[in-house]
Design a protein around this motif. Sequence first.
Motif, PDB file in Angstrom:
ATOM      1  N   ILE A   1     -11.655  -6.509   0.923  1.00 52.30           N
ATOM      2  CA  ILE A   1     -10.401  -5.884   1.345  1.00 52.30           C
ATOM      3  C   ILE A   1      -9.213  -6.785   1.008  1.00 52.30           C
ATOM      4  O   ILE A   1      -8.179  -6.314   0.533  1.00 52.30           O
ATOM      5  CB  ILE A   1     -10.428  -5.550   2.851  1.00 52.30           C
ATOM      6  CG1 ILE A   1     -11.523  -4.525   3.140  1.00 52.30           C
ATOM      7  CG2 ILE A   1      -9.072  -5.060   3.338  1.00 52.30           C
ATOM      8  CD1 ILE A   1     -11.396  -3.215   2.386  1.00 52.30           C
ATOM      9  N   GLU A   2      -9.363  -8.099   1.219  1.00 52.94           N
ATOM     10  CA  GLU A   2      -8.279  -9.032   0.898  1.00 52.94           C
ATOM     11  C   GLU A   2      -7.977  -9.034  -0.602  1.00 52.94           C
ATOM     12  O   GLU A   2      -6.810  -9.046  -1.003  1.00 52.94           O
ATOM     13  CB  GLU A   2      -8.641 -10.442   1.361  1.00 52.94           C
ATOM     14  CG  GLU A   2      -8.612 -10.618   2.859  1.00 52.94           C
ATOM     15  CD  GLU A   2      -9.102 -11.980   3.315  1.00 52.94           C
ATOM     16  OE1 GLU A   2      -9.420 -12.845   2.464  1.00 52.94           O
ATOM     17  OE2 GLU A   2      -9.174 -12.191   4.541  1.00 52.94           O
ATOM     18  N   ILE A   3      -9.013  -9.022  -1.426  1.00 53.18           N
ATOM     19  CA  ILE A   3      -8.825  -9.031  -2.881  1.00 53.18           C
ATOM     20  C   ILE A   3      -8.118  -7.756  -3.325  1.00 53.18           C
ATOM     21  O   ILE A   3      -7.168  -7.804  -4.118  1.00 53.18           O
ATOM     22  CB  ILE A   3     -10.181  -9.183  -3.612  1.00 53.18           C
ATOM     23  CG1 ILE A   3     -10.776 -10.569  -3.359  1.00 53.18           C
ATOM     24  CG2 ILE A   3     -10.058  -8.888  -5.101  1.00 53.18           C
ATOM     25  CD1 ILE A   3     -10.005 -11.712  -3.962  1.00 53.18           C
ATOM     26  N   LEU A   4      -8.557  -6.604  -2.838  1.00 51.77           N
ATOM     27  CA  LEU A   4      -7.908  -5.336  -3.201  1.00 51.77           C
ATOM     28  C   LEU A   4      -6.437  -5.357  -2.788  1.00 51.77           C
ATOM     29  O   LEU A   4      -5.557  -4.943  -3.551  1.00 51.77           O
ATOM     30  CB  LEU A   4      -8.636  -4.156  -2.565  1.00 51.77           C
ATOM     31  CG  LEU A   4     -10.047  -3.888  -3.070  1.00 51.77           C
ATOM     32  CD1 LEU A   4     -10.697  -2.764  -2.274  1.00 51.77           C
ATOM     33  CD2 LEU A   4     -10.062  -3.568  -4.562  1.00 51.77           C
ATOM     34  N   GLU A   5      -6.186  -5.850  -1.594  1.00 55.77           N
ATOM     35  CA  GLU A   5      -4.814  -5.940  -1.081  1.00 55.77           C
ATOM     36  C   GLU A   5      -3.956  -6.845  -1.975  1.00 55.77           C
ATOM     37  O   GLU A   5      -2.838  -6.486  -2.350  1.00 55.77           O
ATOM     38  CB  GLU A   5      -4.839  -6.481   0.348  1.00 55.77           C
ATOM     39  CG  GLU A   5      -3.497  -6.660   0.989  1.00 55.77           C
ATOM     40  CD  GLU A   5      -3.018  -5.444   1.754  1.00 55.77           C
ATOM     41  OE1 GLU A   5      -1.793  -5.329   1.916  1.00 55.77           O
ATOM     42  OE2 GLU A   5      -3.832  -4.618   2.180  1.00 55.77           O
ATOM     43  N   GLN A   6      -4.477  -8.011  -2.331  1.00 53.34           N
ATOM     44  CA  GLN A   6      -3.741  -8.946  -3.184  1.00 53.34           C
ATOM     45  C   GLN A   6      -3.429  -8.349  -4.548  1.00 53.34           C
ATOM     46  O   GLN A   6      -2.415  -8.669  -5.154  1.00 53.34           O
ATOM     47  CB  GLN A   6      -4.541 -10.232  -3.378  1.00 53.34           C
ATOM     48  CG  GLN A   6      -4.616 -11.105  -2.169  1.00 53.34           C
ATOM     49  CD  GLN A   6      -5.599 -12.257  -2.358  1.00 53.34           C
ATOM     50  OE1 GLN A   6      -6.135 -12.482  -3.431  1.00 53.34           O
ATOM     51  NE2 GLN A   6      -5.853 -12.991  -1.282  1.00 53.34           N
ATOM     52  N   GLN A   7      -4.292  -7.487  -5.040  1.00 54.30           N
ATOM     53  CA  GLN A   7      -4.117  -6.884  -6.356  1.00 54.30           C
ATOM     54  C   GLN A   7      -3.224  -5.637  -6.320  1.00 54.30           C
ATOM     55  O   GLN A   7      -3.004  -5.013  -7.352  1.00 54.30           O
ATOM     56  CB  GLN A   7      -5.479  -6.519  -6.953  1.00 54.30           C
ATOM     57  CG  GLN A   7      -6.394  -7.697  -7.199  1.00 54.30           C
ATOM     58  CD  GLN A   7      -5.832  -8.648  -8.244  1.00 54.30           C
ATOM     59  OE1 GLN A   7      -5.286  -8.225  -9.257  1.00 54.30           O
ATOM     60  NE2 GLN A   7      -5.952  -9.930  -8.002  1.00 54.30           N
ATOM     61  N   GLY A   8      -2.755  -5.246  -5.136  1.00 55.81           N
ATOM     62  CA  GLY A   8      -1.853  -4.105  -5.032  1.00 55.81           C
ATOM     63  C   GLY A   8      -2.494  -2.842  -4.502  1.00 55.81           C
ATOM     64  O   GLY A   8      -1.838  -1.802  -4.389  1.00 55.81           O
ATOM     65  N   LEU A   9      -3.762  -2.912  -4.191  1.00 54.04           N
ATOM     66  CA  LEU A   9      -4.469  -1.748  -3.663  1.00 54.04           C
ATOM     67  C   LEU A   9      -4.580  -1.916  -2.140  1.00 54.04           C
ATOM     68  O   LEU A   9      -5.644  -2.158  -1.597  1.00 54.04           O
ATOM     69  CB  LEU A   9      -5.833  -1.625  -4.324  1.00 54.04           C
ATOM     70  CG  LEU A   9      -6.522  -0.279  -4.261  1.00 54.04           C
ATOM     71  CD1 LEU A   9      -5.619   0.839  -4.726  1.00 54.04           C
ATOM     72  CD2 LEU A   9      -7.770  -0.299  -5.115  1.00 54.04           C
ATOM     73  N   SER A  10      -3.438  -1.770  -1.497  1.00 54.26           N
ATOM     74  CA  SER A  10      -3.353  -2.015  -0.054  1.00 54.26           C
ATOM     75  C   SER A  10      -3.925  -0.843   0.740  1.00 54.26           C
ATOM     76  O   SER A  10      -4.127   0.252   0.214  1.00 54.26           O
ATOM     77  CB  SER A  10      -1.893  -2.229   0.347  1.00 54.26           C
ATOM     78  OG  SER A  10      -1.166  -1.018   0.152  1.00 54.26           O
ATOM     79  N   ILE A  11      -4.131  -1.078   2.010  1.00 57.06           N
ATOM     80  CA  ILE A  11      -4.574  -0.022   2.920  1.00 57.06           C
ATOM     81  C   ILE A  11      -3.571   1.129   2.881  1.00 57.06           C
ATOM     82  O   ILE A  11      -3.950   2.302   2.875  1.00 57.06           O
ATOM     83  CB  ILE A  11      -4.742  -0.569   4.355  1.00 57.06           C
ATOM     84  CG1 ILE A  11      -5.848  -1.621   4.416  1.00 57.06           C
ATOM     85  CG2 ILE A  11      -4.997   0.558   5.339  1.00 57.06           C
ATOM     86  CD1 ILE A  11      -7.236  -1.110   4.111  1.00 57.06           C
ATOM     87  N   ARG A  12      -2.301   0.798   2.818  1.00 56.69           N
ATOM     88  CA  ARG A  12      -1.256   1.838   2.757  1.00 56.69           C
ATOM     89  C   ARG A  12      -1.410   2.708   1.513  1.00 56.69           C
ATOM     90  O   ARG A  12      -1.329   3.923   1.595  1.00 56.69           O
ATOM     91  CB  ARG A  12       0.122   1.201   2.803  1.00 56.69           C
ATOM     92  CG  ARG A  12       1.225   2.218   2.670  1.00 56.69           C
ATOM     93  CD  ARG A  12       2.613   1.590   2.690  1.00 56.69           C
ATOM     94  NE  ARG A  12       3.446   2.463   3.459  1.00 56.69           N
ATOM     95  CZ  ARG A  12       4.174   2.119   4.479  1.00 56.69           C
ATOM     96  NH1 ARG A  12       4.214   0.883   4.863  1.00 56.69           N
ATOM     97  NH2 ARG A  12       4.901   2.994   5.120  1.00 56.69           N
ATOM     98  N   VAL A  13      -1.629   2.091   0.352  1.00 58.36           N
ATOM     99  CA  VAL A  13      -1.818   2.850  -0.885  1.00 58.36           C
ATOM    100  C   VAL A  13      -3.056   3.739  -0.774  1.00 58.36           C
ATOM    101  O   VAL A  13      -3.035   4.906  -1.169  1.00 58.36           O
ATOM    102  CB  VAL A  13      -1.925   1.904  -2.112  1.00 58.36           C
ATOM    103  CG1 VAL A  13      -2.379   2.648  -3.367  1.00 58.36           C
ATOM    104  CG2 VAL A  13      -0.603   1.192  -2.360  1.00 58.36           C
ATOM    105  N   LEU A  14      -4.134   3.190  -0.223  1.00 54.63           N
ATOM    106  CA  LEU A  14      -5.349   3.976  -0.047  1.00 54.63           C
ATOM    107  C   LEU A  14      -5.096   5.160   0.879  1.00 54.63           C
ATOM    108  O   LEU A  14      -5.504   6.294   0.580  1.00 54.63           O
ATOM    109  CB  LEU A  14      -6.473   3.098   0.503  1.00 54.63           C
ATOM    110  CG  LEU A  14      -6.956   1.969  -0.412  1.00 54.63           C
ATOM    111  CD1 LEU A  14      -7.986   1.112   0.310  1.00 54.63           C
ATOM    112  CD2 LEU A  14      -7.507   2.503  -1.713  1.00 54.63           C
ATOM    113  N   GLN A  15      -4.410   4.926   1.991  1.00 51.59           N
ATOM    114  CA  GLN A  15      -4.116   6.005   2.937  1.00 51.59           C
ATOM    115  C   GLN A  15      -3.228   7.077   2.321  1.00 51.59           C
ATOM    116  O   GLN A  15      -3.475   8.267   2.483  1.00 51.59           O
ATOM    117  CB  GLN A  15      -3.447   5.449   4.196  1.00 51.59           C
ATOM    118  CG  GLN A  15      -4.375   4.671   5.082  1.00 51.59           C
ATOM    119  CD  GLN A  15      -3.662   4.000   6.244  1.00 51.59           C
ATOM    120  OE1 GLN A  15      -2.506   3.590   6.137  1.00 51.59           O
ATOM    121  NE2 GLN A  15      -4.360   3.866   7.356  1.00 51.59           N
TER     122      GLN A  15
END
Length: 133
Positions: free
Chosen positions: A23-37
Amino acid sequence: ADLDPNFHVRHSVYYDFGAQHRIEILEQQGLSIRVLQENHIGPILFKEECIFRKELRLNQQILITTKIAKLNADASRWTIVHELTNDKNELCAKISVDGAWMDTKLRKLANPTPEVVLDVMNSMPKTDDFVTD
């Protein structure tokens, strides 16, 4: 609570470390929880496996590396590998997860959108034996 009766980190904590790191790696790369939601997608796992090599002890410093081992062309299916090493650079555990993306509204497998998903998955470091499906 993270220790077992042998006074080392219990097995399921390794899986928690891997999940948190993904989850941290995805977030750092721009794929945040917000983008997923906002795009109604989320990662799901089909299989999770850990090979334990050396024990981890309480308060021991570890390094986790995360790489893609397998990725199909549209990034809808993937295998991610985490390697947990100790402060002596010894491999303590190797976690492999097979996963995909789910439409969180329909609750069904989906091809990932937006394009950032494909970009992030393709930009992640790859294992030496990386394959494309």
